[in-house]
Design an enzyme around this catalytic site. Sequence first.
Site, PDB file in Angstrom:
ATOM      1  N   LYS A 188       0.815  -1.215   0.000  1.00 51.11           N
ATOM      2  CA  LYS A 188       0.000   0.000   0.000  1.00 51.11           C
ATOM      3  C   LYS A 188       0.856   1.276   0.000  1.00 51.11           C
ATOM      4  O   LYS A 188       0.631   2.195  -0.785  1.00 51.11           O
ATOM      5  CB  LYS A 188      -0.930  -0.022   1.226  1.00 51.11           C
ATOM      6  N   ILE A 189       1.865   1.295   0.883  1.00 50.86           N
ATOM      7  CA  ILE A 189       2.685   2.511   0.999  1.00 50.86           C
ATOM      8  C   ILE A 189       3.646   2.628  -0.187  1.00 50.86           C
ATOM      9  O   ILE A 189       3.788   3.699  -0.794  1.00 50.86           O
ATOM     10  CB  ILE A 189       3.449   2.516   2.345  1.00 50.86           C
ATOM     11  N   SER A 214      10.069   2.460   7.013  1.00 48.31           N
ATOM     12  CA  SER A 214       9.362   1.205   7.257  1.00 48.31           C
ATOM     13  C   SER A 214       9.589   0.680   8.678  1.00 48.31           C
ATOM     14  O   SER A 214       8.745   0.879   9.545  1.00 48.31           O
ATOM     15  CB  SER A 214       9.774   0.197   6.192  1.00 48.31           C
ATOM     16  N   ARG A 215      10.714   0.022   8.911  1.00 48.78           N
ATOM     17  CA  ARG A 215      11.079  -0.426  10.254  1.00 48.78           C
ATOM     18  C   ARG A 215      12.599  -0.344  10.370  1.00 48.78           C
ATOM     19  O   ARG A 215      13.328  -0.686   9.425  1.00 48.78           O
ATOM     20  CB  ARG A 215      10.640  -1.876  10.510  1.00 48.78           C
ATOM     21  N   ASP A 241      12.951   7.488   9.349  1.00 48.32           N
ATOM     22  CA  ASP A 241      11.894   7.801  10.314  1.00 48.32           C
ATOM     23  C   ASP A 241      11.855   6.719  11.387  1.00 48.32           C
ATOM     24  O   ASP A 241      11.092   6.819  12.341  1.00 48.32           O
ATOM     25  CB  ASP A 241      10.540   7.879   9.582  1.00 48.32           C
ATOM     26  N   GLU A 285      15.058   2.094  18.365  1.00 52.91           N
ATOM     27  CA  GLU A 285      14.227   3.272  18.660  1.00 52.91           C
ATOM     28  C   GLU A 285      13.367   3.107  19.911  1.00 52.91           C
ATOM     29  O   GLU A 285      12.920   4.091  20.502  1.00 52.91           O
ATOM     30  CB  GLU A 285      13.302   3.606  17.472  1.00 52.91           C
ATOM     31  N   HIS A 342       9.759   8.451  14.098  1.00 52.57           N
ATOM     32  CA  HIS A 342       8.593   7.594  13.804  1.00 52.57           C
ATOM     33  C   HIS A 342       7.304   8.432  13.728  1.00 52.57           C
ATOM     34  O   HIS A 342       6.325   8.139  14.417  1.00 52.57           O
ATOM     35  CB  HIS A 342       8.462   6.475  14.833  1.00 52.57           C
ATOM     36  N   GLN A 343       7.342   9.439  12.884  1.00 53.17           N
ATOM     37  CA  GLN A 343       6.184  10.332  12.759  1.00 53.17           C
ATOM     38  C   GLN A 343       5.521  10.239  11.387  1.00 53.17           C
ATOM     39  O   GLN A 343       4.578  10.994  11.109  1.00 53.17           O
ATOM     40  CB  GLN A 343       6.605  11.792  13.008  1.00 53.17           C
ATOM     41  N   ALA A 344       6.002   9.293  10.543  1.00 57.01           N
ATOM     42  CA  ALA A 344       5.484   9.251   9.173  1.00 57.01           C
ATOM     43  C   ALA A 344       3.967   9.049   9.148  1.00 57.01           C
ATOM     44  O   ALA A 344       3.268   9.588   8.304  1.00 57.01           O
ATOM     45  CB  ALA A 344       6.181   8.152   8.379  1.00 57.01           C
ATOM     46  N   PHE A 345       3.463   8.297  10.130  1.00 62.33           N
ATOM     47  CA  PHE A 345       2.016   7.995  10.151  1.00 62.33           C
ATOM     48  C   PHE A 345       1.198   9.167  10.689  1.00 62.33           C
ATOM     49  O   PHE A 345      -0.029   9.149  10.614  1.00 62.33           O
ATOM     50  CB  PHE A 345       1.754   6.780  11.070  1.00 62.33           C
TER      51      PHE A 345
END
Length: 333
Positions: free
Chosen positions: A157-158, A236-237, A261, A266, A298-301
């Site tokens: 999806k991404i 992603s991760r 990100d 983390e 980790h702010q992409a979402f």
Amino acid sequence: MKIAVFSTKPYDQRFLEAANAQVGGGKHQFSFFEPRLGAQTANLAQNHDAVCAFVNDVLDRETLQILSASGTNFVAMRCAGFDKVDLRAARELNIGVARVPAYSPYAVAEHAVALLLALNRKIPRANSRVREGNFALEGLLGFDLHGKTVGVVGTGKIGLCFVKIMLGFGCRVVCYDPFPSPALDELDVELIGLNELLAQSDIVSLHCPLSPDTHHLISNQTLGAMKRGAFLINTSRGGLIDTRAAIDALKSGQLGALGIDVYEDEANLFFEDRSQEILTDDVFGRLLSFQNVLVTGHQAFFTREALENIATTTLRNLNEWEESRGGSNLVTE
Ligand code: NAD
């Protein structure tokens, strides 16, 4: 249902309560806890039917056993990834696990593009200079994205959203995915092997999940297979990249720039204000010392639309579990 929410931030509470009123008919009772879920904190969920957890909560066997013993039979992940959930243990303990498979692929793909543009055009440095009255351009030279080759690893999806944005920039797009999205057939992209992709790409962006197969997908060896000076973006991760290998490649100039990100260690850093603490993670500290590295936490979402979708789907997952002990977003081994 009584639900214990872990790793709660004020925005989680706001969006979950609003969704409970709209989608849950106000019937669920939430207890909001700030700590991360793990074996040390699982007892907070005593007498709750479900827990609601986020990306860095640890749901290993020990944690799941504590949850099960105190009456919890459902885990509602309020994220897409479930790499920190021991699914086998969950199955053995009869605990259902659901996730939010899609909430806004646009949010994450657009953030990947933001990292790429900011790195290429050196926006953080330019912004600092202008604020100090320094309008010199030396050191800010970028390149046209138009005509460059962009390698996309993972076309779900991404990845697919990212592909479409890059095509809009006039880039040549090459993709690698063992199970490529059928939607790619409609697009002007080439599907090639990973090594070919690494050798041809000026920019590589990672959009595949973290699994034992993809852990350290970017290693000394794969960094060596990349075009010298290429940019690498990871929304992603963190575990997809061997950070120490990336640091070596940045030092030698093999890697031209790194935009991340996510970071493999983390869990003990991100999502908290640590500005008063001494940074003890030397690998992370070294990363921050490079001008050509850009890190976000980790702010992409983190868009309004994504938070609304996460909360709404989480509430639907809770409703479905309550009604039928099932649900369309259940995950299994
Ligand atoms: P998705 O499941 O729709 O797509 C993942 C794609 O990766 C699939 O097409 C799959 O075939 C492919 N894939 C699997 N193994 C691969 C491999 N070894 N090499 C290349 N491709 C491989 O997932 P998505 O919704 O597009 O999300 C992608 C990842 O983004 C998630 O796994 C998650 O880790 C991450 N994510 C990050 C944030 C953030 O805020 N930074 C938010 C959401 C998701």
